[in-house]
Design an enzyme around this catalytic site. Structure first.
Site, PDB file in Angstrom:
ATOM      1  N   ASP A   1     -65.207 -22.089  18.431  1.00 46.57           N
ATOM      2  CA  ASP A   1     -66.118 -21.531  17.422  1.00 46.57           C
ATOM      3  C   ASP A   1     -67.410 -22.335  17.343  1.00 46.57           C
ATOM      4  O   ASP A   1     -68.500 -21.768  17.211  1.00 46.57           O
ATOM      5  CB  ASP A   1     -65.455 -21.532  16.032  1.00 46.57           C
ATOM      6  CG  ASP A   1     -64.264 -20.601  15.973  1.00 46.57           C
ATOM      7  OD1 ASP A   1     -63.904 -20.018  17.018  1.00 46.57           O
ATOM      8  OD2 ASP A   1     -63.685 -20.461  14.879  1.00 46.57           O
TER       9      ASP A   1
ATOM     10  N   SER B   1     -58.551 -19.672   6.841  1.00 46.68           N
ATOM     11  CA  SER B   1     -57.787 -19.023   7.908  1.00 46.68           C
ATOM     12  C   SER B   1     -56.837 -17.984   7.341  1.00 46.68           C
ATOM     13  O   SER B   1     -56.313 -18.140   6.229  1.00 46.68           O
ATOM     14  CB  SER B   1     -56.969 -20.095   8.630  1.00 46.68           C
ATOM     15  OG  SER B   1     -55.923 -19.507   9.359  1.00 46.68           O
TER      16      SER B   1
ATOM     17  N   GLU C   1     -53.992 -17.766   8.241  1.00 44.84           N
ATOM     18  CA  GLU C   1     -52.697 -18.457   8.093  1.00 44.84           C
ATOM     19  C   GLU C   1     -52.433 -18.810   6.630  1.00 44.84           C
ATOM     20  O   GLU C   1     -51.301 -19.107   6.255  1.00 44.84           O
ATOM     21  CB  GLU C   1     -52.677 -19.728   8.944  1.00 44.84           C
ATOM     22  CG  GLU C   1     -52.435 -19.475  10.422  1.00 44.84           C
ATOM     23  CD  GLU C   1     -51.041 -18.943  10.726  1.00 44.84           C
ATOM     24  OE1 GLU C   1     -50.069 -19.576  10.315  1.00 44.84           O
ATOM     25  OE2 GLU C   1     -50.944 -17.887  11.367  1.00 44.84           O
TER      26      GLU C   1
ATOM     27  N   TYR D   1     -50.153 -26.490   8.535  1.00 47.27           N
ATOM     28  CA  TYR D   1     -51.540 -26.080   8.820  1.00 47.27           C
ATOM     29  C   TYR D   1     -52.045 -25.103   7.746  1.00 47.27           C
ATOM     30  O   TYR D   1     -53.123 -25.277   7.174  1.00 47.27           O
ATOM     31  CB  TYR D   1     -51.625 -25.423  10.206  1.00 47.27           C
ATOM     32  CG  TYR D   1     -52.960 -24.756  10.447  1.00 47.27           C
ATOM     33  CD1 TYR D   1     -54.070 -25.492  10.823  1.00 47.27           C
ATOM     34  CD2 TYR D   1     -53.117 -23.378  10.260  1.00 47.27           C
ATOM     35  CE1 TYR D   1     -55.306 -24.890  11.011  1.00 47.27           C
ATOM     36  CE2 TYR D   1     -54.346 -22.761  10.444  1.00 47.27           C
ATOM     37  CZ  TYR D   1     -55.438 -23.525  10.815  1.00 47.27           C
ATOM     38  OH  TYR D   1     -56.661 -22.912  10.991  1.00 47.27           O
TER      39      TYR D   1
ATOM     40  N   LYS E   1     -52.964 -18.222  26.798  1.00 46.47           N
ATOM     41  CA  LYS E   1     -51.785 -18.466  27.631  1.00 46.47           C
ATOM     42  C   LYS E   1     -51.442 -17.179  28.400  1.00 46.47           C
ATOM     43  O   LYS E   1     -51.114 -17.211  29.586  1.00 46.47           O
ATOM     44  CB  LYS E   1     -50.624 -18.883  26.700  1.00 46.47           C
ATOM     45  CG  LYS E   1     -49.505 -19.592  27.386  1.00 46.47           C
ATOM     46  CD  LYS E   1     -48.535 -20.165  26.363  1.00 46.47           C
ATOM     47  CE  LYS E   1     -47.159 -20.336  26.978  1.00 46.47           C
ATOM     48  NZ  LYS E   1     -46.161 -20.832  26.024  1.00 46.47           N
TER      49      LYS E   1
ATOM     50  N   PRO F   1     -40.602 -23.163  13.348  1.00 46.11           N
ATOM     51  CA  PRO F   1     -39.620 -23.313  12.267  1.00 46.11           C
ATOM     52  C   PRO F   1     -39.778 -22.214  11.209  1.00 46.11           C
ATOM     53  O   PRO F   1     -38.814 -21.763  10.617  1.00 46.11           O
ATOM     54  CB  PRO F   1     -39.931 -24.679  11.679  1.00 46.11           C
ATOM     55  CG  PRO F   1     -40.655 -25.414  12.741  1.00 46.11           C
ATOM     56  CD  PRO F   1     -41.374 -24.398  13.574  1.00 46.11           C
TER      57      PRO F   1
END
Ligand code: G4F
Length: 332
Positions: free
Chosen positions: A17, A131, A133, A155, A198, A285
């Site tokens: 970014d 985020s 998240e 995070y 990936k 997790p």
């Protein structure tokens, strides 16, 4: 009367970014400054690869988010019109592996940086990189600025804390602090550990005969993926508003990891089912199963509009990696 040149400080300028934002701000006439940690590692060239093409047009300063004195010295000696705080430990699995470092960098680092700005140049406008998240185990689909947070990783928790720190500097000290709640944004400059890169790189390597399979984690997780070049434009727009505020930035479309595999492998005329397998090694997790954003506010108030479609994004990433790995194959 001379026109005042805007001076921007970008923390995390060496990242995906940061590099797109630096290009964007240079293109509209800013003087761009970046903050980079001094680290004695052999891969220095690699660290600066995303900004090597603009190195002679930007100024780098040595400071670290973990060290308040270094941040204070930077902002006490240089005046900035805008500060884009992008630097963070941003890989979710690493935040499970070492939550202490993630918290220190992402929470304390944010506090140190904005507090230093408050003390010496409170007029500087601040962007905080929130985020999606932060939504985690989502309470509402799609998610917008009113959706409650329920983060599912250290995070995500660190980003919720940073978001509230930025909001509190705004309310308590009248600072122009805005947060972008950015959904996943990708590009050929994405780090190789993130799932999209990936997959793009896996498809390219398998096509070129450099690898035979691609091992991933949860193929059913769904994300709202956009292009980083589009998303940095929203960051800049937020700081041009008269009033600071928080905005969701998202494409409004979600796809599964499996969909991404299918799209990437079809760019090289392969069927992903012949090459991709899932391994518990890459499971988390606590997983965030589905994120989907509603960016109506950013579109209406900022006039923000993404240019890339999901297909454009996947194709650009795969083509980039094909080009990169075909050179590697040649010199091997
Ligand atoms: O690409 P990811 O690692 O990104 P994640 O965790 O969604 O976070 C990224 O986007 C956030 C914005 O919402 C940022 F704040 C954050 O810093 C980062 O940039 O994983 C995406 C999904 C996950 O559900 C993960 O479990 O892909 C799934 N996945 C499946 N296999 C995998 C893999 N993720 C990775 N990294 N590697 C795999 O092999």
């Amino acid at each position: 009367m001379p026109i005042e040149v805007k001076r921007a400080l970008i923390t995390g300028i060496t990242g995906q970014d940061g590099s797109y934002l630096a290009e964007h701000l240079l293109s509209v006439g800013y003087q761009v400054h970046g903050m980079a940690r001094r680290v004695a590692i052999p891969e220095t060239e690699d660290r600066f690869k995303r900004i090597s093409h603009i190195m002679d047009r930007i100024t780098l300063h040595s400071a670290s988010l973990e060290n308040y004195a270094s941040l204070y010295r930077l902002v006490a000696n240089q005046e900035f019109t805008e500060c884009y705080h992008l630097a963070a430990q941003s890989f979710v699995p690493d935040s499970f592996a070492d939550e202490f470092t993630s918290m220190e960098t992402n929470v304390l680092g944010t506090q140190y940086l904005i507090a230093a700005l408050r003390d010496v140049q409170p007029e500087c406008r601040v962007y905080f990189a929130g985020s999606s998240e932060m939504f985690g185990e989502v309470r509402q689909v799609p998610q917008d600025e009113q959706t409650n947070f329920h983060p599912r990783s250290p995070y995500g928790i660190s980003k919720v804390a940073g978001f509230h720190l930025a909001r509190n500097f705004r309310e308590a000290y009248d600072m122009h602090c805005s947060s972008g709640i950015l959904f996943n944004h990708e590009s050929p400059r994405r780090g190789s550990e993130f799932v999209t890169r990936k997959i793009a790189s896996g498809a390219a390597k398998i096509f070129l005969g450099l690898e035979t399979e691609l091992v991933l984690g949860n193929l059913e997780a769904r994300r709202d993926w956009g292009h980083a070049a589009d998303y940095v434009a929203a960051m800049s727009l937020m700081l041009q508003q008269d009033d600071p505020d928080d905005y969701v930035v998202a494409s409004g479309e979600d796809h599964s990891v499996r969909d991404f595999c299918e799209a990437a492998f079809s760019c090289v005329d392969l069927d992903y089912r012949d090459y991709v397998r899932s391994d518990p090694r890459f499971m988390r997790p606590a997983e965030v199963s589905r994120l989907l954003g509603d960016a109506t506010k950013a579109r209406e108030k900022l006039g923000w509009q993404p240019k890339y479609t999901f297909q454009d994004l996947v194709r650009e990433m795969v083509e980039h990696d094909l080009d990169m790995w075909s050179k590697y194959r040649y010199i091997r």
